[in-house]
Design an enzyme around this catalytic site. Structure first.
Site, short mmCIF file in Angstrom:
data_model
loop_
_atom_site.label_atom_id
_atom_site.label_comp_id
_atom_site.label_asym_id
_atom_site.label_seq_id
_atom_site.Cartn_x
_atom_site.Cartn_y
_atom_site.Cartn_z
CE1 TYR A 1 -4.35 -0.89 -0.38
CE2 TYR A 1 -3.63 -2.74 0.97
CZ TYR A 1 -4.56 -2.16 0.12
OH TYR A 1 -5.70 -2.86 -0.25
CG HIS B 1 -14.18 0.19 -3.38
ND1 HIS B 1 -13.86 -0.21 -4.66
CD2 HIS B 1 -15.37 -0.40 -3.08
CE1 HIS B 1 -14.81 -1.01 -5.12
NE2 HIS B 1 -15.74 -1.14 -4.18
CB CYS C 1 -2.97 5.11 16.67
SG CYS C 1 -4.33 6.24 17.09
CB THR D 1 -16.48 0.91 -13.58
OG1 THR D 1 -16.65 -0.28 -12.81
CG2 THR D 1 -17.81 1.30 -14.22
CB SER D 2 -14.20 -3.98 -15.11
OG SER D 2 -14.34 -4.18 -13.71
CB CYS E 1 -12.74 8.35 -19.30
SG CYS E 1 -13.26 6.65 -19.05
#
Length: 305
Positions: A99, A155, A204, A247-248, A290
């Site tokens: 990530y 998401h 945190c 989008t798929s 797009c």
């Protein structure tokens, strides 16, 4: 139950459905979708509440890889296998490297002309008493960078973290997110895991907590945020024009949004590089990047004041 509530108990991110059939009622027109831009523009000119559903294809045009194709793997692992609660529990260092790589990519990309066209359309129509909402599967925040204000992120966001101990959610755009991840996360299959100790991973900052942070995104296998879904549901129920962009249409429940709107007779236009399993349900389909098709579609109409 309303349409999203029907799926909420059983659908989680990553579920795939083989059938292309919609269970929300018959469609008004099952003919091949049209590609007449001038006709779409007339529909657009009359719309008061526009819902724009966006997927990874929009971000791909800014240079961000998707979870599919040549980018299905990170090092030697499938991306979807890393983006899971089980993987984070067992291999937090590896998942944070993955990530961190995606965060750094996103932080160094800029919105493309599709993002800008959507944001400019929202701002312009707001002055006319009309609304535009972006319902996005993207987690990179490029819509917000472009200036979109009304964005529902189903998401989550790469630029937010959530504490596993206290649950605190914070915006976090630090680069690197922690010292131990600096220069880590290369996708090269020959690069070994950094094996960063858990206490050196993002922690945190809340007083007396110091819990382990995770990206505030929806992992594969997790259910979507019910509060966000409720907002999405309301927007889809009132929209009088829907755009499905980049989008798929194979990840649920988002894949059902466009067809469910179409099932009540509302025009739905798809903008994609190719047709999708849901193209047959839509009134319009515009093939191509797009960033090329959307600015034309959303430009100021001659009827606008």
């Amino acid at each position: 139950m309303t349409m999203l509530l029907q799926y909420r108990a059983v659908v989680s991110l990553g579920r795939r459905m083989c059938s292309t059939h919609v269970t929300g009622g018959p469609l008004v027109d099952t003919a091949r979708p049209k590609s007449d831009m001038s006709e779409f523009r007339e529909v657009f000119a009359k719309a008061k509440h526009i819902a724009i559903i966006t997927g990874a294809g929009v971000s791909a045009e800014s240079g961000l890889p998707t979870f599919r194709g040549e980018h299905e793997k990170w090092r030697k692992w499938q991306s979807q296998d890393l983006a899971s609660p089980e993987a984070f529990s067992r291999y937090p260092s590896r998942v944070w490297e993955f990530y961190h790589h995606r965060r750094e990519l996103a932080l160094n990309k800029t919105p493309n002309s599709a993002h800008v066209a959507i944001a400019e359309c929202e701002a312009r129509l707001k002055k006319q008493g009309r609304s535009v909402v972006v319902i996005t599967q993207c987690i990179d925040n490029l819509h917000q960078q472009a200036g979109s204000k009304h964005v529902l992120r189903i998401h989550g966001s790469l630029m937010e973290t959530r504490c596993l101990t206290c649950g605190d959610v914070d915006v976090n755009k630090r680069s690197p997110i922690c010292a131990a991840l600096k220069n880590k996360g290369s996708p090269d299959p020959n690069v070994a895991d950094a094996d960063i100790p858990v206490d050196k991973l993002p922690r945190c900052s809340e007083s007396e907590c110091n819990g382990l942070l995770r990206p505030n995104v929806v992992f594969f296998g997790e259910t979507l945020d019910s509060h966000i879904l409720t907002k999405v549901e309301k927007e889809l129920e009132v929209c009088d024009l829907c755009l499905v962009v980049g989008t798929s249409s194979i990840v649920y429940p988002a894949a059902m949004f466009g067809p469910q709107v179409a099932s009540r007779g509302v025009p739905v236009a798809e903008f994609n590089l190719r047709t999708t399993p849901k193209s047959e349900y839509f009134t319009h389909h515009f093939q191509g990047p797009c960033g090329t098709t959307l600015p034309v579609a959303l430009a100021r109409h001659e009827s606008e004041v």
